[in-house]
Design a protein around this motif. Structure first.
Motif, PDB file in Angstrom:
ATOM      1  N   LYS A  50       0.854  -1.187   0.000  1.00 54.05           N
ATOM      2  CA  LYS A  50       0.000   0.000   0.000  1.00 54.05           C
ATOM      3  C   LYS A  50       0.890   1.237   0.000  1.00 54.05           C
ATOM      4  CE  LYS A  50      -3.441  -2.375   2.867  1.00 54.05           C
ATOM      5  NZ  LYS A  50      -4.093  -2.422   4.192  1.00 54.05           N
ATOM      6  N   LYS A  51       0.395   2.321  -0.606  1.00 51.69           N
ATOM      7  CA  LYS A  51       1.211   3.537  -0.710  1.00 51.69           C
ATOM      8  C   LYS A  51       0.349   4.761  -0.422  1.00 51.69           C
ATOM      9  CE  LYS A  51       4.617   5.677  -3.762  1.00 51.69           C
ATOM     10  NZ  LYS A  51       5.691   5.156  -4.602  1.00 51.69           N
ATOM     11  N   GLN A  52       0.883   5.689   0.367  1.00 50.49           N
ATOM     12  CA  GLN A  52       0.237   6.981   0.580  1.00 50.49           C
ATOM     13  C   GLN A  52       1.268   8.068   0.311  1.00 50.49           C
ATOM     14  OE1 GLN A  52      -0.877   8.154   4.604  1.00 50.49           O
ATOM     15  NE2 GLN A  52      -2.582   9.365   3.819  1.00 50.49           N
ATOM     16  N   VAL A  53       0.853   9.127  -0.385  1.00 49.26           N
ATOM     17  CA  VAL A  53       1.779  10.225  -0.690  1.00 49.26           C
ATOM     18  C   VAL A  53       1.149  11.567  -0.340  1.00 49.26           C
ATOM     19  CG1 VAL A  53       3.088   9.022  -2.496  1.00 49.26           C
ATOM     20  CG2 VAL A  53       0.987  10.223  -3.120  1.00 49.26           C
ATOM     21  N   HIS A  54       1.979  12.490   0.154  1.00 44.66           N
ATOM     22  CA  HIS A  54       1.574  13.872   0.420  1.00 44.66           C
ATOM     23  C   HIS A  54       2.368  14.775  -0.514  1.00 44.66           C
ATOM     24  CE1 HIS A  54      -0.550  13.304   4.348  1.00 44.66           C
ATOM     25  NE2 HIS A  54       0.236  12.240   4.418  1.00 44.66           N
ATOM     26  N   PHE A  55       1.692  15.762  -1.088  1.00 42.22           N
ATOM     27  CA  PHE A  55       2.366  16.753  -1.932  1.00 42.22           C
ATOM     28  C   PHE A  55       1.705  18.095  -1.674  1.00 42.22           C
ATOM     29  CE2 PHE A  55       3.014  19.375  -5.644  1.00 42.22           C
ATOM     30  CZ  PHE A  55       4.279  19.048  -6.115  1.00 42.22           C
ATOM     31  N   ALA A  56       2.487  19.081  -1.206  1.00 35.57           N
ATOM     32  CA  ALA A  56       1.941  20.421  -0.941  1.00 35.57           C
ATOM     33  C   ALA A  56       0.643  20.298  -0.147  1.00 35.57           C
ATOM     34  CB  ALA A  56       1.746  21.184  -2.251  1.00 35.57           C
ATOM     35  N   GLY A  57      -0.499  20.661  -0.751  1.00 36.05           N
ATOM     36  CA  GLY A  57      -1.743  20.686   0.015  1.00 36.05           C
ATOM     37  C   GLY A  57      -2.635  19.483  -0.143  1.00 36.05           C
ATOM     38  N   VAL A 181       3.565  27.220  -8.943  1.00 32.04           N
ATOM     39  CA  VAL A 181       3.936  26.581  -7.689  1.00 32.04           C
ATOM     40  C   VAL A 181       2.801  26.774  -6.701  1.00 32.04           C
ATOM     41  CG1 VAL A 181       5.595  26.595  -5.786  1.00 32.04           C
ATOM     42  CG2 VAL A 181       6.376  27.047  -8.112  1.00 32.04           C
ATOM     43  N   SER A 182       2.480  25.750  -5.922  1.00 29.82           N
ATOM     44  CA  SER A 182       1.398  25.856  -4.955  1.00 29.82           C
ATOM     45  C   SER A 182       1.689  26.985  -3.973  1.00 29.82           C
ATOM     46  CB  SER A 182       1.253  24.541  -4.185  1.00 29.82           C
ATOM     47  OG  SER A 182       0.926  23.504  -5.057  1.00 29.82           O
ATOM     48  N   PRO A 183       0.758  27.902  -3.774  1.00 28.77           N
ATOM     49  CA  PRO A 183       0.993  29.013  -2.848  1.00 28.77           C
ATOM     50  C   PRO A 183       1.232  28.498  -1.430  1.00 28.77           C
ATOM     51  CG  PRO A 183      -0.944  29.412  -4.216  1.00 28.77           C
ATOM     52  CD  PRO A 183      -0.539  28.000  -4.451  1.00 28.77           C
ATOM     53  N   PHE A 184       2.022  29.256  -0.713  1.00 31.55           N
ATOM     54  CA  PHE A 184       2.378  28.890   0.659  1.00 31.55           C
ATOM     55  C   PHE A 184       1.136  28.668   1.526  1.00 31.55           C
ATOM     56  CE2 PHE A 184       3.247  30.293   5.029  1.00 31.55           C
ATOM     57  CZ  PHE A 184       4.311  29.474   5.365  1.00 31.55           C
ATOM     58  N   LYS A 185       0.214  29.619   1.483  1.00 30.23           N
ATOM     59  CA  LYS A 185      -0.962  29.530   2.362  1.00 30.23           C
ATOM     60  C   LYS A 185      -1.838  28.334   1.997  1.00 30.23           C
ATOM     61  CE  LYS A 185      -3.031  33.228   3.960  1.00 30.23           C
ATOM     62  NZ  LYS A 185      -3.689  34.543   4.120  1.00 30.23           N
ATOM     63  N   ASN A 186      -1.913  28.012   0.725  1.00 37.19           N
ATOM     64  CA  ASN A 186      -2.714  26.866   0.307  1.00 37.19           C
ATOM     65  C   ASN A 186      -2.149  25.571   0.886  1.00 37.19           C
ATOM     66  OD1 ASN A 186      -4.711  25.431  -1.311  1.00 37.19           O
ATOM     67  ND2 ASN A 186      -2.995  24.808  -2.580  1.00 37.19           N
ATOM     68  N   THR A 187      -0.820  25.446   0.867  1.00 39.64           N
ATOM     69  CA  THR A 187      -0.183  24.250   1.415  1.00 39.64           C
ATOM     70  C   THR A 187      -0.406  24.158   2.919  1.00 39.64           C
ATOM     71  OG1 THR A 187       1.506  24.301  -0.307  1.00 39.64           O
ATOM     72  CG2 THR A 187       2.014  23.033   1.676  1.00 39.64           C
TER      73      THR A 187
END
Length: 279
Positions: A50-57, A181-187
């Motif tokens: 099984k795999k779970q990944v996090h990216f930015a938000g 690039v994902s905005p800081f606040k969104n992440t």
């Protein structure tokens, strides 16, 4: 925990830049939230585990019934053994140049589209199973036509995905060449109610912890630890007031490692214990 530069750590010749690369990945113990700097876009064809990944938000979890296409960038990867005592997947990497060439050849344009998600979840089927079986790193090492054959394999899976998912997949491919690039606040705000640590959220923002704290305080006018704790405790109060969950059900998801610390923080903020809310 050190940052893993992938796929570079798998290269036999560290000085060679590759546009396409295949790697058979196996392990026999769980890995939780390892920090990965992915320098190429990547198919992850999961076969066991099984795999779970996090990216930015955002985050996503899959099992062997699904595969993932991941955008290059900073990720947190959790890879878990299933019933078997091994985790096994085939990783298929491709550069932005290779993607741009493909889009030029088979679609009308190569302009970047706005990114909706940094990953694409693929439902495995018989064709994909056959494709995975044909994709072995041993097949593509130092043979006369290895590079040409690998390029054909790349076009094959891309064309099959376009057939399978149509415009949805094409739009996703275009988003991979976006420079947004994902905005800081969104992440930050997308991870308010996750159980990620500050250091892990900073990593997803492509910042060191000290830079992240400084940037956060400038943005929100309070230190990140206090801001996150207040937000998470408020969420905990709402969950407990719903009447269906107890403190023992939620403390891990709220970002606490043990129930006692959660109960103490909750009482300090609201003047009552979580049990008083639940009852």
């Amino acid at each position: 925990m050190p940052i893993e530069n992938i796929p570079e750590i798998y290269f036999q010749n560290k000085n060679t830049a590759l546009d396409i690369f295949v790697y058979d990945f196996k392990m026999t113990s769980d890995v939780v939230k390892s920090k990965v700097n992915l320098s190429m876009n990547m198919f992850s064809f999961l076969q066991v585990g099984k795999k779970q990944v996090h990216f930015a938000g955002t985050s996503v979890a899959v099992n062997k019934a699904q595969s993932l296409l991941l955008k290059k960038g900073n990720w947190l990867w959790t890879e878990l053994l299933d019933t078997e005592a091994i985790y096994y997947c085939k990783l298929f990497f491709f550069s932005e140049k290779k993607l741009t060439d493909f889009l030029s050849k088979y679609t009308n344009d190569v302009k970047p589209y706005k990114e909706d998600a940094p990953y694409f979840v693929i439902e495995n089927d018989d064709y994909i199973a056959a494709f995975i079986n044909s994709l072995s790193s041993n097949t593509f090492i130092d043979q006369s036509y290895s590079s040409a054959l690998l390029s054909l394999k790349f076009e094959e899976i891309m064309l099959y995905m376009l057939n399978k998912y149509g415009d949805k997949f094409e739009i996703y491919l275009h988003s991979l060449i976006s420079k947004e690039v994902s905005p800081f606040k969104n992440t930050v705000e997308s991870n308010v109610h996750s159980n990620l640590k500050l250091e892990e959220i900073a990593f997803l923002c492509n910042m060191s912890l000290s830079t992240f704290k400084r940037h956060f305080t400038n943005e929100y006018k309070v230190p990140p630890g206090k801001w996150l704790q207040d937000k998470r405790l408020q969420k905990a109060k709402e969950l407990l007031q719903g009447g269906e969950l107890k403190a023992s059900d939620i403390y891990l998801d709220i970002g606490y490692n043990n129930l006692s610390n959660f109960s103490t923080a909750f009482k300090n903020k609201f003047g009552v214990s979580p049990a008083d809310i639940y009852n």
